[in-house]
Structure formats: C-alpha cells, structure tokens
Scaffold this motif. Structure first.
Motif, PDB file in Angstrom:
ATOM      1  N   ALA A 210     -42.623  -0.748 -15.782  1.00  0.00           N
ATOM      2  CA  ALA A 210     -41.974  -1.227 -16.500  1.00  0.00           C
ATOM      3  C   ALA A 210     -41.124  -0.058 -15.752  1.00  0.00           C
TER       4      ALA A 210
ATOM      5  N   THR B 218     -37.169  -0.544 -15.686  1.00  0.00           N
ATOM      6  CA  THR B 218     -35.777   0.767 -16.264  1.00  0.00           C
ATOM      7  C   THR B 218     -35.188   1.067 -15.526  1.00  0.00           C
TER       8      THR B 218
ATOM      9  N   ALA C 290     -32.113  -1.069 -14.407  1.00  0.00           N
ATOM     10  CA  ALA C 290     -31.221  -0.777 -15.710  1.00  0.00           C
ATOM     11  C   ALA C 290     -30.498   0.257 -15.937  1.00  0.00           C
TER      12      ALA C 290
ATOM     13  N   TRP D 239     -27.018  -0.707 -23.271  1.00  0.00           N
ATOM     14  CA  TRP D 239     -27.684  -0.759 -23.170  1.00  0.00           C
ATOM     15  C   TRP D 239     -28.583  -1.182 -21.340  1.00  0.00           C
ATOM     16  N   SER D 240     -29.554  -0.300 -20.994  1.00  0.00           N
ATOM     17  CA  SER D 240     -30.257  -0.739 -20.269  1.00  0.00           C
ATOM     18  C   SER D 240     -31.707  -0.886 -21.210  1.00  0.00           C
ATOM     19  N   ARG D 241     -32.551  -0.983 -22.355  1.00  0.00           N
ATOM     20  CA  ARG D 241     -33.272  -1.329 -22.508  1.00  0.00           C
ATOM     21  C   ARG D 241     -33.508  -3.235 -22.452  1.00  0.00           C
TER      22      ARG D 241
ATOM     23  N   ALA E  81     -33.008  -4.233 -18.939  1.00  0.00           N
ATOM     24  CA  ALA E  81     -34.495  -3.941 -18.392  1.00  0.00           C
ATOM     25  C   ALA E  81     -35.287  -4.999 -18.477  1.00  0.00           C
ATOM     26  N   VAL E  82     -35.677  -5.784 -19.635  1.00  0.00           N
ATOM     27  CA  VAL E  82     -36.354  -7.329 -20.752  1.00  0.00           C
ATOM     28  C   VAL E  82     -35.265  -8.285 -19.354  1.00  0.00           C
TER      29      VAL E  82
ATOM     30  N   CYS F 121     -41.890  -6.153 -20.835  1.00  0.00           N
ATOM     31  CA  CYS F 121     -41.110  -6.724 -22.091  1.00  0.00           C
ATOM     32  C   CYS F 121     -41.222  -5.354 -23.375  1.00  0.00           C
TER      33      CYS F 121
ATOM     34  N   VAL G 117     -41.090  -1.829 -21.523  1.00  0.00           N
ATOM     35  CA  VAL G 117     -39.438  -1.130 -21.770  1.00  0.00           C
ATOM     36  C   VAL G 117     -38.522  -0.919 -22.525  1.00  0.00           C
ATOM     37  N   LEU G 118     -39.112  -1.433 -23.446  1.00  0.00           N
ATOM     38  CA  LEU G 118     -38.565  -1.412 -24.605  1.00  0.00           C
ATOM     39  C   LEU G 118     -38.712   0.203 -25.710  1.00  0.00           C
TER      40      LEU G 118
ATOM     41  N   ASP H  56     -40.076   5.857 -21.255  1.00  0.00           N
ATOM     42  CA  ASP H  56     -39.182   5.988 -20.938  1.00  0.00           C
ATOM     43  C   ASP H  56     -39.015   6.571 -19.173  1.00  0.00           C
TER      44      ASP H  56
END
Length: 415
Positions: A104, A108, A111, A119-121, A124-125, A329, A332-333, A336
């Motif tokens: 994760a 991250t 991203a 839009w980083s999360r 990251a997915v 996935c 990462v949502l 931090d």
C-alpha cells in the motif's frame, strides 16, 4: 511447474540481485527519508547506520538459513524447522501483514508523484492492478521488469546527485546540530529506515525458484544490501547537506527539491517519473514475495489451503496473488503513507527477529556468522520495533494477536 505442484527454478544471481534491489531502492529513497529526518533531524545518518547494522545482521542470518532451507516461504519455513510451528506462524503472519502494508505504501508513493490533485487514491488502485497483472504472468517476467526498473531508478538518482552537487548549496551538517526528539527520535528514525532495507532478503522467500540456492541466495542478499546501503548513504548526506535537516523533515518530495536547488527545475518531472518507477519496482517484488510466503503457509494449513494452488501455465500462486491484489486495493483507499510505513516496519521487524532466533540454533557447519551477531540482530529488531510510532506498535500488536488467536481456534476445531 513440476508434477508435485512445486515452483520452477528459473532465477539466477543477477535476477535475484535485481529483485532485492527493486524491493529496496523504491521503498527507501523516495518515501522514507523525510519522516525519518523529522524524527532524527541532523542525526539522520546515525539512524541510517543503526538501521543498516540491524539489517546486516538480519541479512546474514537469512542467508545462512536460506542456504540450508532453499524453498519458498523464507523465515516462515526457518521458524517452523528450527523453532516450531508457532514460531513459523509468528514470522509468516508478521511478514504477510507487514509487507501488505508495504505494498500500500509503494502504490501510494507512485500516486503521490504522478497523480493530479485529489486523484492519488484512485491512481494508486490502478497501479496495484497493473503491477499485480505483471506479477501474475510469472516470475521470469517479474525479474526482467524489476531489472529494467532498477537501472532506470539508479540513473535518476545519479541525476539527483549531479544536480545537488552542482547547486553549490551543499554544507556538511554536524550530526548533533538539531535532534528534535533525542535518542528516542534517532531509534524511531532507524526503525522507519529499516523499512527501506527490508527488501534485501526478498529472494529468500522465493528460494524454490532460484537455481543453485545454496550459492545464489547468500551472494544475492550480500550484493543487493551493499549496493542499497551505498545509495542510501549518498542520498542521506546529499539531501541533508543541500536542504538542511529542518527543510528535509518537512519536504514532500525531497529528492526533487534537492535536484532543483541549483536552478535545475527541469529535473522535477524526471525525478517524479523515477520515483514512480522505483516504487512500482518495489511493489512488483513485494507482491511476488508475499505470494510465496502465503503459498508456504497454505501448504502447512496455517492459511486456507486453496492459497497453495499454483497456476498450471504461469507457475505462480495465483489464488493468493488475487486476494493480495484485492486487499492492497482496499488499503490504499483508507490508509496514509506514514502510517503504512510504520505498520510495515513493525511486522517485518518481528519477522526478522524470528530469523535471528532460528539462526542461533544452527550447527557450526551451517553457520556464516557467530551466534553473538544473531543475538545482536534479534535485540536490534526488538528495540527498533518498540521505538516506532505508538499507532504502529499498537496496531501491529493487535493484528499479530488476532492472527495467533485465529490459528489457535483453527487448530482446536480441526482436532
């Protein structure tokens, strides 16, 4: 794949070194130096030395164990063979949850460097899904992709070094000029920096896929750790000297800021691309290592047995791999970067504590280092784990306790 479901031996020394470096270079250089500087200040290099000492003890213990037990699973297998099933589970579970958090963190990091604001999360997915697909296509493709990524990452770091040195702003920083949290901060920084070293034994978890493992694994671990240490030392000295400890501690992209210090603003996008590529390489190797440890645990029924399934064509533990992709996935949502790094370090330090404890029990004929060095490595793991941020320690203890409790209940139900 052999007829008994074992994995194919396809990796040589160069492949193994590339996987080890890919696990370390992306993890450390682009994500951990700023939070470590926030804890240790100008004593960052001292913290790096402590982390390197513990990592070196752990690496030698892993090397001598891998030479005796050249199969998938790493310290999970060593703990079972040398200390008993519960110790093996302790190590394997620590590795799985610690390195899942590392995945994760790496996604991250990619991203943070390349995604538009806000839009980083989601990015990251996408990174997790793309890298997971590469890993699912087989270990040979993993090794080849990692080798290319390592070469590009080192080229970007060389650019940062040249730009920083040419800036004319380098000033030697006394190690005790600013230490905001005293000795505790130095130890905490060492614990965070250990996150950057933890990829050196990744190849030990893939021992079933290495040619001539008794020779290849120790050599690859030693080479990859030595190269990474030299790179980290150079980056630590350069960023401290150009930015200063306070600015480094608060930097969002310390390497990009170091390169731009002399007016080389054009290096920003190049460094960002290098950071994303390096973190992707670390994610690639991390996912491969977690899959092999999960495979070994599933074979012993410490995890659901269907995780031991090996794909008939690509020869990877595909069921375990797909579950890992899904879990990362989700992570990462919701987490931090700093929390992911601390949590990962805690789990992996428990893993290497077990490796040192197992190495202590080996006979003289199997040993590559004296027992006192194994004891020093074990003690170092405990000290650095305890010095990590409180949230990482509490969360890590809770997850470890949950895993042990589930295993206990599972064993009783089976009986």
């Amino acid at each position: 794949m052999t007829s008994d479901g074992r994995l194919a031996r396809r990796l040589g020394t160069t492949d193994a070194v590339a996987i080890g470096l890919g696990s370390m270079i992306g993890a450390g250089v682009f994500s951990v130096f700023a939070p470590a500087a926030g804890a240790a200040g100008s004593a960052l290099v001292l913290a790096l030395a402590i982390a390197a000492l513990v990592a070196w003890c752990n690496a030698l213990a892993s090397a001598q164990l891998a030479a005796q037990y050249p199969t998938s699973g790493g310290t999970y297998v060593y703990g079972r063979e040398r200390l008993g099933p519960w110790w093996g589970f302790f190590a394997g579970w620590g590795f799985v949850f610690g390195k899942t958090a590392s995945c994760a963190a790496m996604a991250t990091t990619v991203a943070v460097y390349v995604a538009p604001a806000g839009w980083s999360r989601p990015v990251a997915v996408v990174v997790v899904l793309a890298v997971g697909l590469i890993d699912a296509l087989g270990v040979s493709r993993t090794a080849t992709a990692t080798r290319i990524i390592v070469a590009c990452s080192l080229a970007v770091l060389a650019l940062v070094a040249v730009a920083g040195a040419a800036s004319g702003r380098f000033t030697a920083v006394p190690p005790l000029e600013w230490v905001p949290h005293g000795p505790y901060g130095v130890l905490q920084a060492a614990g965070l920096l250990f996150f950057a070293f933890a990829g050196y034994a990744r190849i030990a978890t893939m021992g079933e896929e290495v040619r001539e493992p008794a020779r290849t694994i120790p050599r690859a671990i030693t080479i990859s750790l030595s190269v990474a240490l030299l790179v980290y030392l150079g980056v630590a000295v350069l960023t401290l000297g150009v930015l200063g400890p306070r600015a480094l501690a608060s930097a969002s992209a310390p390497l990009a800021q170091t390169a731009a210090a002399g007016g080389w603003a054009w290096t920003g996008p190049v460094v960002a691309a290098g950071a994303a590529l390096a973190a992707s390489g670390a994610l690639l190797a991390l996912m491969a290592g977690i899959g092999r440890t999960t495979l070994a645990m599933a074979r012993e029924r410490d995890l659901p047995h269907w995780f031991a399934a090996v794909h008939p064509r690509y020869r990877v533990p595909h069921c375990a791999h797909y579950v890992l992709i899904a879990v990362v996935c989700v992570l990462v949502l919701v987490v931090d970067l700093r929390n992911a790094i601390g949590f990962s370090s805690f789990g992996v330090l428990l893993y290497y504590f077990t490796a040192n404890a197992a190495a202590i029990t080996q006979s003289r004929a199997r040993r590559r280092m004296p027992r006192w060095a194994n004891a020093l490595g074990a003690l170092g793991c405990v000290v650095l784990a305890a010095a990590l941020p409180v949230t990482a320690v509490v969360g890590g203890v809770a997850v470890m306790a949950l895993g042990l409790a589930v295993r206990l209940v599972s064993l009783r139900l089976r009986r």
